[in-house]
Design a protein around this motif. Sequence first.
Motif, mmCIF file in Angstrom:
data_model
loop_
_atom_site.group_PDB
_atom_site.id
_atom_site.type_symbol
_atom_site.label_atom_id
_atom_site.label_comp_id
_atom_site.label_asym_id
_atom_site.label_seq_id
_atom_site.Cartn_x
_atom_site.Cartn_y
_atom_site.Cartn_z
ATOM 1 N N PRO A 81 1.022 -1.153 -0.027
ATOM 2 C CA PRO A 81 0.144 -0.057 -0.113
ATOM 3 C C PRO A 81 0.822 1.428 -0.193
ATOM 4 O O PRO A 81 1.882 1.186 0.555
ATOM 5 N N LYS A 82 0.421 2.506 -0.485
ATOM 6 C CA LYS A 82 1.085 3.706 -0.495
ATOM 7 C C LYS A 82 1.023 3.979 1.103
ATOM 8 O O LYS A 82 0.402 3.684 1.684
ATOM 9 N N THR A 83 2.240 4.344 1.327
ATOM 10 C CA THR A 83 2.570 4.584 2.863
ATOM 11 C C THR A 83 3.487 5.855 3.038
ATOM 12 O O THR A 83 4.078 6.458 2.301
ATOM 13 N N MET A 84 3.022 6.384 4.148
ATOM 14 C CA MET A 84 3.569 7.767 4.791
ATOM 15 C C MET A 84 3.940 7.357 6.251
ATOM 16 O O MET A 84 3.413 6.883 6.708
ATOM 17 N N PRO A 140 7.516 5.448 18.390
ATOM 18 C CA PRO A 140 7.982 6.975 18.242
ATOM 19 C C PRO A 140 7.412 7.260 16.826
ATOM 20 O O PRO A 140 7.092 8.415 16.453
ATOM 21 N N VAL A 141 7.297 6.523 15.839
ATOM 22 C CA VAL A 141 7.037 6.523 14.350
ATOM 23 C C VAL A 141 5.909 5.726 13.839
ATOM 24 O O VAL A 141 5.516 4.566 14.501
ATOM 25 N N ALA A 142 4.913 6.507 13.292
ATOM 26 C CA ALA A 142 3.643 6.006 12.717
ATOM 27 C C ALA A 142 3.661 5.696 11.373
ATOM 28 O O ALA A 142 4.435 6.628 10.874
ATOM 29 N N ILE A 143 2.703 4.904 10.791
ATOM 30 C CA ILE A 143 2.472 4.704 9.579
ATOM 31 C C ILE A 143 1.237 5.041 9.016
ATOM 32 O O ILE A 143 0.272 4.543 9.584
ATOM 33 N N ILE A 144 0.877 5.671 8.262
ATOM 34 C CA ILE A 144 -0.319 6.140 7.551
ATOM 35 C C ILE A 144 -0.346 5.224 6.031
ATOM 36 O O ILE A 144 0.502 5.667 5.463
ATOM 37 N N GLN A 145 -1.211 4.343 5.925
ATOM 38 C CA GLN A 145 -1.287 3.661 4.792
ATOM 39 C C GLN A 145 -2.610 3.516 3.871
ATOM 40 O O GLN A 145 -3.523 3.583 4.732
#
Length: 160
Positions: A81-84, A140-145
């Motif tokens: 998936p496209k990921t940020m 501490p880091v999140a992923i938005i997909q």
Amino acid sequence: MSIFKKSERGGLYARLRERGYIEQDAKISGQSVIRIIAPNGRVWVTGKKMAYPMNSAFIHQISDNKRLSYELASSLSIRTPKTMYVDRSMGMEELHAFLKQYPLVVVKPLDSYKSHGVTIGVNSMDIMPQELKHAYRESPVAIIQEQVGGEEYRFTILEG
């Protein structure tokens, strides 16, 4: 006297015992801990998640870090998936633009497991801050997909 007690876990643990490994459980500061002793005497002690004793450090890195997992999948031509990737210092403008492009997203921690900290079906900037806070409890880091419909597949990496 040891704080570790013999365990009777099933599944992978039973298979390890069949191969001569010793697997034991303990509670340390209220946390479940697993100790695995290989037939050659090598010892692994794990906390929240299982560290498979037959895997190399490289394989552990891939299985523990979703960014590396996605990079590996992409290098093998597996669609992801496209990921940020976001952290607390990032402004909401980029998140808003991502949500405009992908109106249904998943928010999850970078290095969590067993769906801890994951929220599916996020479709509004109104709820994004609370869902990020949920993910940040785990990492501490999140992923938005982008949320992709279809069957869910999970994998475990075993090397050895």
